[in-house]
Design a protein around this motif. Sequence first.
Motif, PDB file in Angstrom:
ATOM      1  N   SER A   1       0.826  -1.214   0.000  1.00  0.00           N
ATOM      2  CA  SER A   1       0.000   0.000   0.000  1.00  0.00           C
ATOM      3  C   SER A   1       0.860   1.264   0.000  1.00  0.00           C
ATOM      4  O   SER A   1       0.399   2.327  -0.401  1.00  0.00           O
ATOM      5  N   GLN A   2       2.092   1.177   0.468  1.00  0.00           N
ATOM      6  CA  GLN A   2       2.976   2.360   0.462  1.00  0.00           C
ATOM      7  C   GLN A   2       4.435   1.918   0.376  1.00  0.00           C
ATOM      8  O   GLN A   2       4.741   0.745   0.600  1.00  0.00           O
TER       9      GLN A   2
ATOM     10  N   ASP B   1      10.951  -0.071   8.525  1.00  0.00           N
ATOM     11  CA  ASP B   1       9.852  -0.427   9.420  1.00  0.00           C
ATOM     12  C   ASP B   1       8.580  -0.548   8.566  1.00  0.00           C
ATOM     13  O   ASP B   1       8.128   0.435   7.982  1.00  0.00           O
TER      14      ASP B   1
ATOM     15  N   SER C   1       5.572  -1.577   9.615  1.00  0.00           N
ATOM     16  CA  SER C   1       4.290  -1.623  10.332  1.00  0.00           C
ATOM     17  C   SER C   1       3.317  -0.623   9.694  1.00  0.00           C
ATOM     18  O   SER C   1       3.697   0.467   9.267  1.00  0.00           O
ATOM     19  N   GLY C   2       2.079  -1.062   9.573  1.00  0.00           N
ATOM     20  CA  GLY C   2       1.054  -0.213   8.955  1.00  0.00           C
ATOM     21  C   GLY C   2       0.971  -0.375   7.459  1.00  0.00           C
ATOM     22  O   GLY C   2       0.045   0.128   6.817  1.00  0.00           O
ATOM     23  N   VAL C   3       1.933  -1.098   6.846  1.00  0.00           N
ATOM     24  CA  VAL C   3       1.915  -1.294   5.394  1.00  0.00           C
ATOM     25  C   VAL C   3       1.080  -2.537   5.075  1.00  0.00           C
ATOM     26  O   VAL C   3       1.211  -3.563   5.747  1.00  0.00           O
ATOM     27  N   GLN C   4       0.223  -2.442   4.059  1.00  0.00           N
ATOM     28  CA  GLN C   4      -0.614  -3.589   3.704  1.00  0.00           C
ATOM     29  C   GLN C   4      -0.190  -4.216   2.381  1.00  0.00           C
ATOM     30  O   GLN C   4       0.276  -3.507   1.485  1.00  0.00           O
TER      31      GLN C   4
END
Length: 321
Positions: A209-210, A267, A269-272
Motif C-alpha cells: 500500500s505504500q 519499518d 508496520s502499517g503497510v498492507q
Amino acid sequence: MIGGGIAGAAAAYFAAQAGHRVTLLDAGAGRSSDVPAALLNPVRGQSGKVEPQALAGLRCTWALIAELQAAGQRIPHGQTGVLRPVPDEKTQRKWAAALPAELPHIWREPAGLPPGWQSVLELPEGGWVSGAAFVRALKQASGARLVRGKAARIWASGVALESGEVLEAERVIFCGGSLGAKFSHQNGGEHGSHFEGATHRAGSLLLLSQAPQQPLSFGAYLSPAAVGGVLGATFETPAASHAAALAGGLPLNSLAWVLQKGAALRDLSGVQVTGRWTGVRLSPLRSEPDAAGVYHLSGLGSKGFLLGPLLARELVRELSS
Ligand SMILES: Cc1cc2nc3c(=O)[nH]c(=O)nc-3n(C[C@H](O)[C@H](O)[C@H](O)COP(=O)(O)OP(=O)(O)OC[C@H]3O[C@@H](n4cnc5c(N)ncnc54)[C@H](O)[C@@H]3O)c2cc1C
C-alpha cells in the motif's frame, strides 16, 4: 521480432527508428518484463559487482524513457537514486573496490534505517520504472505491426506460428526470455552449448500500500511503484525450464524470507499487502546469431531494464550497418 518483453520491444523501437518495417510477434504470456517496479541499479546483488556497461545502460534507459515521455507516452518511474545498505565493513570494502570512478556514488551513514547496517551506498543515477508501462510505450511508439501468437518454428528469414501462419522477414531477432528459452537450444547449433547451463529463476514481488520515496536493496528490494510500492526479489531455486520455475508458486518459506529482508530495510508496520506478482528470469546473457542465422537477445537475468535497451540498440545498429 519475436518476443515482446523489454528486449524485443526495445529492439522493435530502435529498428523502427533506423527505418526498418517491423513486425513484433508475441505469445502474450510469461513476460518477466511486466514486473510492476524494476530497479535501475548499477551495483549488483550482494556481491557489489558492476557490469562494464552498467553506466551506459543506465543512461540509455533513462534517455529512452525521457524520449518516450516527450512523445506523449506515460511511464511511471522515479529517477530518485537507489540506496544500497551494506551490513559490515568487509562488504563495504569489497563494494568500494569494485566501484568504477566514473559511476556517481556517495557513502552515507545508515540514518533512518533499522539497526544493523554499517553504511549506505547511494547511487544517484539509479531509480525504478514500471516494466509493463515501459514495454507498452516502446511497442506503441515503435509503430510495429503487433501479432499475437506463438512461434513454433524459427529460421533466419521467417517464423511459423502454432496456428500454421507463416511470417517472413529479412531478419529474425528472437527475444523470447524464459518462456522462449527452448528455441535457444533448438536453433543453437554449435552455439547451443552456450545455453546448456541456462537457468530459469522465479521470484515474486509483494504489492504494498505504500513505499519509501527512494528504492532500497540488499537481498530483497523495496521500491515505489505506479501505485504504492513493491517488496521482493528473484530468490527461488534455479530450475531447468520456465514451467518448472513457476511450479513452486510462492512457498511460505520464501514469503518469510522476503518479509525478513523487507523489515531489515524499513519499518513496515502499517503497510498492507495489496497483491502479488510472480515472474521468471533467464540467464546467462545471449546476444548473438545462432548457426541458423537467427539473432538472439535473451538471458538478461536481473538486468533486463539496466542493459536490455542498450543491448537492443547495439544489436540493431550492428544489423543495420
Ligand atoms: C521478481 C523479479 C524481479 C525483477 N526485478 C528486476 C529489476 O529490479 N531490474 C531489472 O533490470 N530486471 C529485473 N528483473 C528481470 C527482468 O524482468 C528481465 O531481465 C526482463 O524482463 C527480461 O526481458 P526479456 O524481454 O528478455 O524477456 P520477457 O520479458 O520474459 O519477454 C519474453 C517474451 O517473449 C514471448 N515469447 C516467448 N516464447 C515465444 C514464442 N515461441 N513465440 C512468441 N513469443 C514468445 C513471451 O510471451 C514474452 O512476452 C526481475 C525479474 C523478476 C522475475
